[in-house]
Design a protein around this motif. Sequence first.
Motif, PDB file in Angstrom:
ATOM      1  N   ILE A 350      57.014  27.153  93.328  1.00  0.00           N
ATOM      2  CA  ILE A 350      55.686  27.146  92.706  1.00  0.00           C
ATOM      3  C   ILE A 350      55.383  25.761  92.137  1.00  0.00           C
ATOM      4  O   ILE A 350      54.286  25.223  92.327  1.00  0.00           O
ATOM      5  N   ASP A 351      56.372  25.167  91.455  1.00  0.00           N
ATOM      6  CA  ASP A 351      56.188  23.824  90.888  1.00  0.00           C
ATOM      7  C   ASP A 351      55.877  22.812  91.988  1.00  0.00           C
ATOM      8  O   ASP A 351      55.005  21.948  91.830  1.00  0.00           O
ATOM      9  N   LEU A 352      56.594  22.921  93.109  1.00  0.00           N
ATOM     10  CA  LEU A 352      56.377  22.003  94.227  1.00  0.00           C
ATOM     11  C   LEU A 352      54.989  22.210  94.837  1.00  0.00           C
ATOM     12  O   LEU A 352      54.310  21.249  95.215  1.00  0.00           O
ATOM     13  N   ALA A 353      54.563  23.468  94.921  1.00  0.00           N
ATOM     14  CA  ALA A 353      53.233  23.769  95.470  1.00  0.00           C
ATOM     15  C   ALA A 353      52.134  23.180  94.591  1.00  0.00           C
ATOM     16  O   ALA A 353      51.124  22.678  95.095  1.00  0.00           O
ATOM     17  N   ILE A 354      52.328  23.223  93.272  1.00  0.00           N
ATOM     18  CA  ILE A 354      51.343  22.648  92.346  1.00  0.00           C
ATOM     19  C   ILE A 354      51.260  21.137  92.546  1.00  0.00           C
ATOM     20  O   ILE A 354      50.175  20.560  92.650  1.00  0.00           O
ATOM     21  N   ARG A 448      41.127  26.781  87.843  1.00  0.00           N
ATOM     22  CA  ARG A 448      42.026  27.169  86.754  1.00  0.00           C
ATOM     23  C   ARG A 448      42.915  25.965  86.449  1.00  0.00           C
ATOM     24  O   ARG A 448      43.644  25.493  87.316  1.00  0.00           O
ATOM     25  N   LYS A 449      42.801  25.457  85.241  1.00  0.00           N
ATOM     26  CA  LYS A 449      43.558  24.261  84.838  1.00  0.00           C
ATOM     27  C   LYS A 449      43.332  23.116  85.826  1.00  0.00           C
ATOM     28  O   LYS A 449      44.267  22.477  86.306  1.00  0.00           O
ATOM     29  N   ASN A 450      42.072  22.908  86.179  1.00  0.00           N
ATOM     30  CA  ASN A 450      41.645  21.820  87.069  1.00  0.00           C
ATOM     31  C   ASN A 450      42.103  21.975  88.521  1.00  0.00           C
ATOM     32  O   ASN A 450      41.971  21.051  89.313  1.00  0.00           O
ATOM     33  N   THR A 451      42.646  23.148  88.866  1.00  0.00           N
ATOM     34  CA  THR A 451      43.049  23.418  90.250  1.00  0.00           C
ATOM     35  C   THR A 451      42.142  24.485  90.843  1.00  0.00           C
ATOM     36  O   THR A 451      41.957  25.550  90.243  1.00  0.00           O
TER      37      THR A 451
END
Length: 499
Positions: A350-354, A448-451
């Motif tokens: 998930i972190d990598l996808a963000i 959501r949170k600029n994404t």
Amino acid sequence: MSYKEKKINRPPIITVAGHIDHGKTTFLNYIRKIKNPLKEDGGITQHLNAYNVETKYGNMTFIDTPGHSAFNVIRIKSIQNSDIMLLIISIDDGIKQQTIESINIAKEYNIPIIVCINKIDKAELENKKEKIINELSKIGLLQELWGGDTFFTYISAKTGEGIENLIDTINTQAELLDLKSNFDGLANGIILDNKMDNKQGLITSIIIKNGKLKKGDLIKTQTDYGKIKLILNEEKLINEAIPSMYVNIIGLKKNQEIGCTFECFKKEKNTKKQIQPTKIDLTEKKNKYSIEDLIKQMTSNKVKNLNIIIKADVQGSINVLKDTINNIITEKIKINIIKIDIGNPIKSDIDLAITTKSVILCFKTKNSQQINKLIQNNGIILKTFALIHELIFYITERIKDESIEEKKEILIGTAEIKKIFTQDKNVIAGCSIIQGKIKQNSIIKIFRKNTMIHKGSISSIKIFKNQVNEVTQGNECGISIKDYNLIQIHDKIKSYIQE
């Protein structure tokens, strides 16, 4: 590695190949005496499976290969490492693409073929048998009755008719091959697959070619080594395994490529020096990017990118997906496989996808509650598929969408979600218009949170109970979003028009 000089006969390893839905798995279920087999998604085999089957001649090892065209790499590895290829041909369907591909693979690796014409219980199709025999003779498979060297058999995997004769034929072919191995000494063999188990860790599927594999043996491949903690014959724990047996082991720590070799060894001293480093394919290395390179490329605006992270259940699925995706040709979109791995999605995915703005595509995996929460909170796109061709179709459709020349979008307003409620099973976003205006027929993007987490359209805008076409800054309204309910308080809805 040393073995006793004397070699003795070993059981044959048979790859069962053929076109999709020609009865390969049905045949194997019959000889394994499986009365209520578990069906794979879509009713087709999507994994490489192997079985130790007890016959009147002793054990025979059968490898069941998927018939779908996407699995050609797996078929090659399976046939290459077997003694005999059993070619299943459905009498009602005849010779198809994967039939010919399997024949060509067997010929390339000099693997003898036994032709097995299936579904002979369909008596009305008896005339098609001769047609299949004639067509096979034209591509070099001449039955022994016509002076050739290929055994032909005829069965019904459904009723069992002809299967005893087929087993006799396999045994005859094995005797002609005079298969022998060392049954003493340390084992070696090939890797068939890997999968990640949540409780037991990495499970490696292997076939033994020589020696005796024992629990506690030290094992190494080109890229890893370990100590065998468990040996499983299907679901049964065993302490040792002999040549030609297919077993699952627990002991290696890294995924292994299908078809690579393993060997057991005696001493643990200087083990790392004994392991040969993996040869790096320079052509593949050129396609690897650092995160910094990817972000720089994504912001250059010179090329559109589709970044994907792939998670799958077994190594065989990984190989198929990687091979298929790498062969997708597109001029306007660059597909970047950021990460590809077996196992369920984890937080680092998930972190990598963000960071890389990637879509996570999963094949036959499961999400934990923690992952589902992270997906929702961070607006990550994660799709799970039960059929490989559906996953590939999703990628091709994404490419089509991204390739369309976009008209210029002009932001006309922004709303913030203050409250969420339901009405007649519809999710309503209670919004405050904080800039410009929100229009009914506009394109909307949810952030959501600029994404950006969703792009779509509005089903309805209401002020109290009244339907309206637009709402301006400083006012509040209820917005229903078409085909999307995964909204949260503080999400921003931005309205755009095209020109």
